[in-house]
Motif scaffolding. Structure first.
Motif, PDB file in Angstrom:
ATOM      1  N   ARG A  99       0.827  -1.212   0.000  1.00 56.47           N
ATOM      2  CA  ARG A  99       0.000   0.000   0.000  1.00 56.47           C
ATOM      3  C   ARG A  99       0.857   1.257   0.000  1.00 56.47           C
ATOM      4  N   GLU A 100       1.941   1.237   0.760  1.00 56.34           N
ATOM      5  CA  GLU A 100       2.829   2.397   0.768  1.00 56.34           C
ATOM      6  C   GLU A 100       3.596   2.523  -0.538  1.00 56.34           C
ATOM      7  N   ALA A 101       4.043   1.384  -1.079  1.00 58.33           N
ATOM      8  CA  ALA A 101       4.778   1.413  -2.344  1.00 58.33           C
ATOM      9  C   ALA A 101       3.910   1.934  -3.478  1.00 58.33           C
ATOM     10  N   ALA A 102       2.601   1.695  -3.397  1.00 61.51           N
ATOM     11  CA  ALA A 102       1.700   2.155  -4.452  1.00 61.51           C
ATOM     12  C   ALA A 102       1.706   3.674  -4.588  1.00 61.51           C
ATOM     13  N   TYR A 103       2.025   4.374  -3.500  1.00 57.23           N
ATOM     14  CA  TYR A 103       2.105   5.841  -3.545  1.00 57.23           C
ATOM     15  C   TYR A 103       3.553   6.330  -3.536  1.00 57.23           C
ATOM     16  N   GLY A 104       4.486   5.407  -3.721  1.00 59.83           N
ATOM     17  CA  GLY A 104       5.897   5.775  -3.719  1.00 59.83           C
ATOM     18  C   GLY A 104       6.318   6.481  -4.999  1.00 59.83           C
ATOM     19  N   THR A 105       7.496   7.076  -4.941  1.00 60.79           N
ATOM     20  CA  THR A 105       7.997   7.864  -6.071  1.00 60.79           C
ATOM     21  C   THR A 105       8.177   7.026  -7.317  1.00 60.79           C
ATOM     22  N   LEU A 106       8.726   5.821  -7.172  1.00 60.28           N
ATOM     23  CA  LEU A 106       9.005   4.984  -8.340  1.00 60.28           C
ATOM     24  C   LEU A 106       7.728   4.596  -9.081  1.00 60.28           C
ATOM     25  N   VAL A 107       6.690   4.287  -8.331  1.00 63.51           N
ATOM     26  CA  VAL A 107       5.427   3.902  -8.959  1.00 63.51           C
ATOM     27  C   VAL A 107       4.744   5.105  -9.593  1.00 63.51           C
ATOM     28  N   LEU A 108       4.694   6.223  -8.876  1.00 62.79           N
ATOM     29  CA  LEU A 108       4.002   7.411  -9.400  1.00 62.79           C
ATOM     30  C   LEU A 108       4.748   8.030 -10.579  1.00 62.79           C
ATOM     31  N   GLU A 109       6.067   7.861 -10.606  1.00 65.72           N
ATOM     32  CA  GLU A 109       6.819   8.365 -11.763  1.00 65.72           C
ATOM     33  C   GLU A 109       6.396   7.639 -13.040  1.00 65.72           C
ATOM     34  N   GLN A 110       6.192   6.335 -12.947  1.00 68.02           N
ATOM     35  CA  GLN A 110       5.699   5.594 -14.115  1.00 68.02           C
ATOM     36  C   GLN A 110       4.323   6.087 -14.539  1.00 68.02           C
ATOM     37  N   LEU A 124       2.827  -1.004 -10.148  1.00 68.05           N
ATOM     38  CA  LEU A 124       3.125  -1.657  -8.874  1.00 68.05           C
ATOM     39  C   LEU A 124       3.796  -3.005  -9.099  1.00 68.05           C
ATOM     40  N   ARG A 125       3.359  -3.731 -10.102  1.00 64.47           N
ATOM     41  CA  ARG A 125       4.001  -5.009 -10.434  1.00 64.47           C
ATOM     42  C   ARG A 125       5.433  -4.778 -10.925  1.00 64.47           C
ATOM     43  N   ASN A 126       5.637  -3.748 -11.736  1.00 61.63           N
ATOM     44  CA  ASN A 126       6.995  -3.435 -12.205  1.00 61.63           C
ATOM     45  C   ASN A 126       7.911  -3.072 -11.044  1.00 61.63           C
ATOM     46  N   TRP A 127       7.371  -2.342 -10.067  1.00 60.72           N
ATOM     47  CA  TRP A 127       8.183  -1.976  -8.901  1.00 60.72           C
ATOM     48  C   TRP A 127       8.621  -3.227  -8.150  1.00 60.72           C
ATOM     49  N   GLU A 128       7.700  -4.176  -7.971  1.00 64.73           N
ATOM     50  CA  GLU A 128       8.043  -5.389  -7.237  1.00 64.73           C
ATOM     51  C   GLU A 128       9.072  -6.215  -7.996  1.00 64.73           C
ATOM     52  N   GLU A 129       8.915  -6.333  -9.322  1.00 65.90           N
ATOM     53  CA  GLU A 129       9.881  -7.093 -10.120  1.00 65.90           C
ATOM     54  C   GLU A 129      11.259  -6.443 -10.069  1.00 65.90           C
ATOM     55  N   ALA A 130      11.299  -5.095 -10.094  1.00 65.56           N
ATOM     56  CA  ALA A 130      12.579  -4.396  -9.988  1.00 65.56           C
ATOM     57  C   ALA A 130      13.227  -4.658  -8.630  1.00 65.56           C
ATOM     58  N   LEU A 131      12.408  -4.731  -7.592  1.00 63.55           N
ATOM     59  CA  LEU A 131      12.933  -5.020  -6.255  1.00 63.55           C
ATOM     60  C   LEU A 131      13.548  -6.415  -6.205  1.00 63.55           C
ATOM     61  N   ILE A 132      12.885  -7.394  -6.804  1.00 63.97           N
ATOM     62  CA  ILE A 132      13.404  -8.763  -6.805  1.00 63.97           C
ATOM     63  C   ILE A 132      14.673  -8.862  -7.649  1.00 63.97           C
ATOM     64  N   THR A 184       9.997 -12.750 -11.788  1.00 67.27           N
ATOM     65  CA  THR A 184       8.656 -12.184 -11.701  1.00 67.27           C
ATOM     66  C   THR A 184       8.288 -12.054 -10.237  1.00 67.27           C
ATOM     67  N   GLY A 185       7.427 -11.108  -9.949  1.00 71.33           N
ATOM     68  CA  GLY A 185       7.059 -10.857  -8.563  1.00 71.33           C
ATOM     69  C   GLY A 185       5.938 -11.755  -8.075  1.00 71.33           C
ATOM     70  N   GLN A 186       5.529 -11.517  -6.857  1.00 73.45           N
ATOM     71  CA  GLN A 186       4.437 -12.276  -6.266  1.00 73.45           C
ATOM     72  C   GLN A 186       3.081 -11.773  -6.761  1.00 73.45           C
ATOM     73  N   LEU A 187       3.033 -10.547  -7.220  1.00 66.49           N
ATOM     74  CA  LEU A 187       1.764  -9.970  -7.657  1.00 66.49           C
ATOM     75  C   LEU A 187       1.366 -10.508  -9.025  1.00 66.49           C
ATOM     76  N   SER A 188       0.150 -10.986  -9.121  1.00 65.18           N
ATOM     77  CA  SER A 188      -0.391 -11.429 -10.401  1.00 65.18           C
ATOM     78  C   SER A 188      -1.740 -10.749 -10.618  1.00 65.18           C
ATOM     79  N   LEU A 189      -2.057 -10.524 -11.881  1.00 67.19           N
ATOM     80  CA  LEU A 189      -3.284  -9.798 -12.223  1.00 67.19           C
ATOM     81  C   LEU A 189      -4.488 -10.726 -12.123  1.00 67.19           C
TER      82      LEU A 189
END
Length: 262
Positions: free
Chosen positions: A79-90, A148-156, A212-217
């Motif tokens: 939830r916090e990452a969803a409003y983070g800079t990396l996600v909002l920049e995309q 948000l999925r891209n952010w998680e994949e970048a983290l992994i 790939t991250g844990q998040l799936s559509l």
């Protein structure tokens, strides 16, 4: 007994006063309801579309000792990452000028909530976007889920990258030890260690490229057909009931202040 009679008399007088002004109150409530309906109807329409993501228990990546083990992130972290800079920049790159600059207003336009599934460690995230254009609200929700999925994949991938760098440093250290080894036996042991490290490095690099991250559509957002705001009929009904209630209260206060008239 006298107190009960007095109370009934006051109530009877209140009902009499209300019946006397009933038509005026009904007329006022109708007028105010119509005005509220018209004012609500001319307000800009707001549409909301929602995309859904699933965060499930990760699958084991392999049995190698150097493979990083990823644990599910807490729902609050997503939830916090969803409003983070990396996600909002995309989001801003895809929709320039659409998102407000203030974080508080961004949270009004983009909303995320998590639903904990019963009996498992999975979490469903509902990402909702609001906009005056129904199609754009759906596009915003889908883009937000993708970001948000891209952010998680970048983290992994970053975790894999650090593991890869660590293995490369160990291989360089082993190479130095091979050149300094005093016996052939020690050299053979170090060369075998180097082969194992290279094999693990290859696995890590392969996992890094295909991570790939844990998040799936679960569900993409679709353009809504009805606006969530304004709701003219609901607004008019609330205005009418509030007018009647306020009129009843004013009559009660007036009756209490005037007292019995005999």
């Amino acid at each position: 007994m006298m107190r009960s009679t007095s109370s009934m008399t006051d109530f009877d007088r209140l009902l009499l006063s209300f019946s006397r002004y009933m038509w005026a109150l009904l007329g006022a409530s109708v007028v105010i309801a119509v005005v509220a309906y018209l004012l609500s109807a001319i307000q800009p329409r707001v549409y909301e579309a929602s995309a859904r993501l699933l965060s499930a228990q990760p699958v084991e990546l392999g049995s190698t000792t150097s493979s990083p083990q990823f644990r599910p992130l807490a729902a609050a972290a997503y939830r916090e990452a969803a409003y983070g800079t990396l996600v909002l920049e995309q989001m801003n790159r895809r929709f320039p000028g659409v998102l407000p600059k203030e974080v508080s207003k961004v949270r009004e336009k983009l909303r995320i909530r998590s639903i904990e599934t019963v009996g498992s460690s999975s979490t469903v995230f509902v990402l909702s976007a609001r906009d005056s254009d129904p199609r754009r609200s759906a596009a915003l929700a889908n883009a937000w889920a993708e970001a948000l999925r891209n952010w998680e994949e970048a983290l992994i991938r970053d975790n894999f990258k650090r593991t890869s760098i660590s293995l490369e440093n160990r291989i360089r250290w082993v190479d130095i030890q091979i050149t300094q080894a005093a016996s052939r036996t020690d050299q053979n042991v170090l060369r075998e260690l180097r082969v194992n490290l290279e094999r693990e490095l290859g696995i890590i690099r392969s996992l890094e490229n295909s991570a790939t991250g844990q998040l799936s559509l679960l569900a993409q957002a679709e353009a809504p057909t009805e606006a969530i705001w304004p709701r003219p009929l609901l607004t008019a009904g609330i205005a009418a009931i509030s007018t009647l209630l306020l009129g009843f209260i004013l009559l009660a206060v007036r009756d209490r202040l005037s007292g019995p008239t005999g």
